[in-house]
Design a protein around this motif. Structure first.
Motif, PDB file in Angstrom:
ATOM      1  N   GLY A  91       0.821  -1.211   0.000  1.00  0.00           N
ATOM      2  CA  GLY A  91       0.000   0.000   0.000  1.00  0.00           C
ATOM      3  C   GLY A  91       0.850   1.254   0.000  1.00  0.00           C
ATOM      4  N   MET A  92       1.929   1.235   0.750  1.00  0.00           N
ATOM      5  CA  MET A  92       2.826   2.397   0.784  1.00  0.00           C
ATOM      6  C   MET A  92       3.542   2.554  -0.555  1.00  0.00           C
ATOM      7  SD  MET A  92       4.251   2.063   4.615  1.00  0.00           S
ATOM      8  CE  MET A  92       4.873   3.728   4.741  1.00  0.00           C
ATOM      9  N   ALA A  93       3.934   1.436  -1.162  1.00  0.00           N
ATOM     10  CA  ALA A  93       4.586   1.506  -2.472  1.00  0.00           C
ATOM     11  C   ALA A  93       3.621   2.078  -3.499  1.00  0.00           C
ATOM     12  CB  ALA A  93       5.072   0.122  -2.904  1.00  0.00           C
ATOM     13  N   ARG A  94       2.344   1.685  -3.424  1.00  0.00           N
ATOM     14  CA  ARG A  94       1.328   2.238  -4.336  1.00  0.00           C
ATOM     15  C   ARG A  94       1.215   3.743  -4.146  1.00  0.00           C
ATOM     16  NH1 ARG A  94      -1.154  -2.479  -2.540  1.00  0.00           N
ATOM     17  NH2 ARG A  94      -1.403  -3.989  -4.194  1.00  0.00           N
ATOM     18  N   THR A  95       1.216   4.183  -2.904  1.00  0.00           N
ATOM     19  CA  THR A  95       1.096   5.610  -2.610  1.00  0.00           C
ATOM     20  C   THR A  95       2.246   6.392  -3.233  1.00  0.00           C
ATOM     21  OG1 THR A  95      -0.077   5.188  -0.547  1.00  0.00           O
ATOM     22  CG2 THR A  95       1.011   7.327  -0.752  1.00  0.00           C
ATOM     23  N   PHE A  96       3.450   5.886  -3.096  1.00  0.00           N
ATOM     24  CA  PHE A  96       4.614   6.607  -3.598  1.00  0.00           C
ATOM     25  C   PHE A  96       4.929   6.309  -5.057  1.00  0.00           C
ATOM     26  CE2 PHE A  96       5.351   6.540   0.988  1.00  0.00           C
ATOM     27  CZ  PHE A  96       5.501   7.897   1.202  1.00  0.00           C
ATOM     28  N   GLY A  97       4.585   5.113  -5.545  1.00  0.00           N
ATOM     29  CA  GLY A  97       4.970   4.729  -6.896  1.00  0.00           C
ATOM     30  C   GLY A  97       3.832   4.600  -7.881  1.00  0.00           C
ATOM     31  N   GLY A  98       2.604   4.798  -7.427  1.00  0.00           N
ATOM     32  CA  GLY A  98       1.452   4.776  -8.321  1.00  0.00           C
ATOM     33  C   GLY A  98       1.148   3.403  -8.902  1.00  0.00           C
TER      34      GLY A  98
END
Length: 145
Positions: free
Chosen positions: A74-81
């Motif tokens: 989820g954090m990777a999605r937030t920062f990496g789309g």
């Protein structure tokens, strides 16, 4: 509960893996640990398997549950789309090969070894900066971005 500074840095490093141009990437995770310009499997394993377990396996039971994984995905999605989201989903699918809902160390090591061997184009047992860049470009292309 807020993330520790090392855990947050690991997630930022993971997200940046999908966001930086290939030529700029020998960094997070730092693969060439001894700075000799080549990445042997022990370095690759340390950066991929050991660091992943250190960061993701919150309950220290020797496997990464889907819940533990999703916290960081989820954090990777937030920062990496979308690209980071696709890469994280693909990582889960290709690593949890027995589909039991957890990544074991053995599954992670097998996945890491497959990626390393596929990237070692000249089959000399080490990755050059060019091979690392090509591996990451291939990962980026597979995510559709």
């Amino acid at each position: 509960m807020p993330l520790s500074r090392p855990a947050f840095a690991a997630v930022l490093g993971l997200a940046s893996l999908f966001a930086l141009p290939a030529a700029a990437q020998m960094g997070p995770p730092k693969l060439d640990q001894n700075g000799d310009g080549r990445v042997v499997y022990a370095e690759y394993r340390s950066a991929n398997v050991d660091k992943t377990f250190e960061t993701f396996d919150a309950d220290r039971n020797g496997q990464i549950s889907r819940k533990e994984f999703d916290k960081f995905a989820g954090m990777a999605r937030t920062f990496g789309g979308a690209r980071a989201a696709a890469a994280m989903d693909r990582w889960w699918r290709t690593t949890d090969v027995n589909t039991d809902g957890a990544m074991s160390r053995a599954e992670m090591e097998a996945s890491s070894r497959r990626r390393f061997d596929a990237a070692d184009l000249d089959r000399d047992g080490a990755l050059t900066k060019t091979e690392v860049a090509a591996m990451r470009e291939k990962q980026r292309a597979a995510s559709g971005n």
